[in-house]
Each structure stands twice: as C-alpha cells, then as structure tokens.
Design a protein around this motif. Sequence first.
Motif, PDB file in Angstrom:
ATOM      1  N   ARG A 288      43.031  28.775  33.868  1.00  0.00           N
ATOM      2  CA  ARG A 288      44.479  28.756  34.120  1.00  0.00           C
ATOM      3  C   ARG A 288      45.127  30.130  33.942  1.00  0.00           C
ATOM      4  O   ARG A 288      45.867  30.569  34.818  1.00  0.00           O
ATOM      5  CB  ARG A 288      45.170  27.726  33.242  1.00  0.00           C
ATOM      6  CG  ARG A 288      44.971  26.336  33.758  1.00  0.00           C
ATOM      7  CD  ARG A 288      45.817  25.390  32.966  1.00  0.00           C
ATOM      8  NE  ARG A 288      46.264  24.345  33.857  1.00  0.00           N
ATOM      9  CZ  ARG A 288      46.900  23.293  33.459  1.00  0.00           C
ATOM     10  NH1 ARG A 288      47.189  23.133  32.180  1.00  0.00           N
ATOM     11  NH2 ARG A 288      47.270  22.389  34.333  1.00  0.00           N
ATOM     12  N   PRO A 289      44.891  30.833  32.821  1.00  0.00           N
ATOM     13  CA  PRO A 289      45.477  32.175  32.698  1.00  0.00           C
ATOM     14  C   PRO A 289      44.976  33.140  33.778  1.00  0.00           C
ATOM     15  O   PRO A 289      45.723  33.991  34.255  1.00  0.00           O
ATOM     16  CB  PRO A 289      45.048  32.638  31.311  1.00  0.00           C
ATOM     17  CG  PRO A 289      44.778  31.387  30.562  1.00  0.00           C
ATOM     18  CD  PRO A 289      44.260  30.414  31.584  1.00  0.00           C
ATOM     19  N   TRP A 290      43.713  33.009  34.170  1.00  0.00           N
ATOM     20  CA  TRP A 290      43.180  33.868  35.234  1.00  0.00           C
ATOM     21  C   TRP A 290      43.919  33.589  36.546  1.00  0.00           C
ATOM     22  O   TRP A 290      44.306  34.517  37.260  1.00  0.00           O
ATOM     23  CB  TRP A 290      41.682  33.638  35.392  1.00  0.00           C
ATOM     24  CG  TRP A 290      41.058  34.475  36.468  1.00  0.00           C
ATOM     25  CD1 TRP A 290      40.586  34.051  37.666  1.00  0.00           C
ATOM     26  CD2 TRP A 290      40.844  35.888  36.439  1.00  0.00           C
ATOM     27  NE1 TRP A 290      40.092  35.104  38.379  1.00  0.00           N
ATOM     28  CE2 TRP A 290      40.237  36.245  37.653  1.00  0.00           C
ATOM     29  CE3 TRP A 290      41.108  36.878  35.494  1.00  0.00           C
ATOM     30  CZ2 TRP A 290      39.892  37.561  37.957  1.00  0.00           C
ATOM     31  CZ3 TRP A 290      40.760  38.192  35.807  1.00  0.00           C
ATOM     32  CH2 TRP A 290      40.159  38.514  37.019  1.00  0.00           C
ATOM     33  N   GLY A 291      44.122  32.325  36.865  1.00  0.00           N
ATOM     34  CA  GLY A 291      44.867  31.973  38.075  1.00  0.00           C
ATOM     35  C   GLY A 291      46.300  32.485  38.020  1.00  0.00           C
ATOM     36  O   GLY A 291      46.833  32.986  39.012  1.00  0.00           O
ATOM     37  N   ALA A 292      46.943  32.399  36.849  1.00  0.00           N
ATOM     38  CA  ALA A 292      48.307  32.913  36.685  1.00  0.00           C
ATOM     39  C   ALA A 292      48.331  34.423  36.893  1.00  0.00           C
ATOM     40  O   ALA A 292      49.256  34.958  37.526  1.00  0.00           O
ATOM     41  CB  ALA A 292      48.844  32.553  35.302  1.00  0.00           C
ATOM     42  N   PHE A 293      47.326  35.123  36.385  1.00  0.00           N
ATOM     43  CA  PHE A 293      47.225  36.574  36.587  1.00  0.00           C
ATOM     44  C   PHE A 293      47.106  36.901  38.070  1.00  0.00           C
ATOM     45  O   PHE A 293      47.802  37.786  38.576  1.00  0.00           O
ATOM     46  CB  PHE A 293      46.022  37.125  35.813  1.00  0.00           C
ATOM     47  CG  PHE A 293      45.690  38.542  36.161  1.00  0.00           C
ATOM     48  CD1 PHE A 293      46.461  39.586  35.676  1.00  0.00           C
ATOM     49  CD2 PHE A 293      44.606  38.838  36.969  1.00  0.00           C
ATOM     50  CE1 PHE A 293      46.160  40.902  36.003  1.00  0.00           C
ATOM     51  CE2 PHE A 293      44.291  40.142  37.305  1.00  0.00           C
ATOM     52  CZ  PHE A 293      45.078  41.181  36.818  1.00  0.00           C
ATOM     53  N   LEU A 294      46.242  36.180  38.785  1.00  0.00           N
ATOM     54  CA  LEU A 294      46.074  36.442  40.216  1.00  0.00           C
ATOM     55  C   LEU A 294      47.363  36.179  40.981  1.00  0.00           C
ATOM     56  O   LEU A 294      47.746  36.959  41.858  1.00  0.00           O
ATOM     57  CB  LEU A 294      44.931  35.592  40.777  1.00  0.00           C
ATOM     58  CG  LEU A 294      43.529  35.934  40.269  1.00  0.00           C
ATOM     59  CD1 LEU A 294      42.525  34.976  40.882  1.00  0.00           C
ATOM     60  CD2 LEU A 294      43.181  37.369  40.572  1.00  0.00           C
TER      61      LEU A 294
END
Length: 62
Positions: free
Chosen positions: A48-54
């Motif tokens: 989830r945090p990785w997707g938010a970063f992208l």
Amino acid sequence: MAEFEPLGRAWRKSSASAATNCVEARRVAEVQVRDSKAPVSRLAFQARPWGAFLRATGRAAE
C-alpha cells in the motif's frame, strides 16, 4: 500516467536510470528497492505505501 509491469522476484532496473546509476526494485514478501552500486543495502515497503508513492510521483501502481 505510466503503466508498469508487475514486479517479480527478479530485480528490475528503473527505465529512468542511467547506465551507471541504477535504481532496482523487486517484490518478494514486500517491495524492495536498492541502488545497484550498493546491492546489499535495501529499503523495504509494504504494497500500500509503495502504491501511494507511485501515485504521488505520477506513476501507476501495479
């Protein structure tokens, strides 16, 4: 917005990286990111945090 192929267990080089300055990522239990010049050091992110970063950087999440 750019679309990315899903990350797998193999390290994938960023398409924005130069020949000598490479950022690589892979997905195992979490998303791992490393500098190819220092491959032992890694950052790890949950999906989830990785997707938010992208999304925040204008990239599409997997």
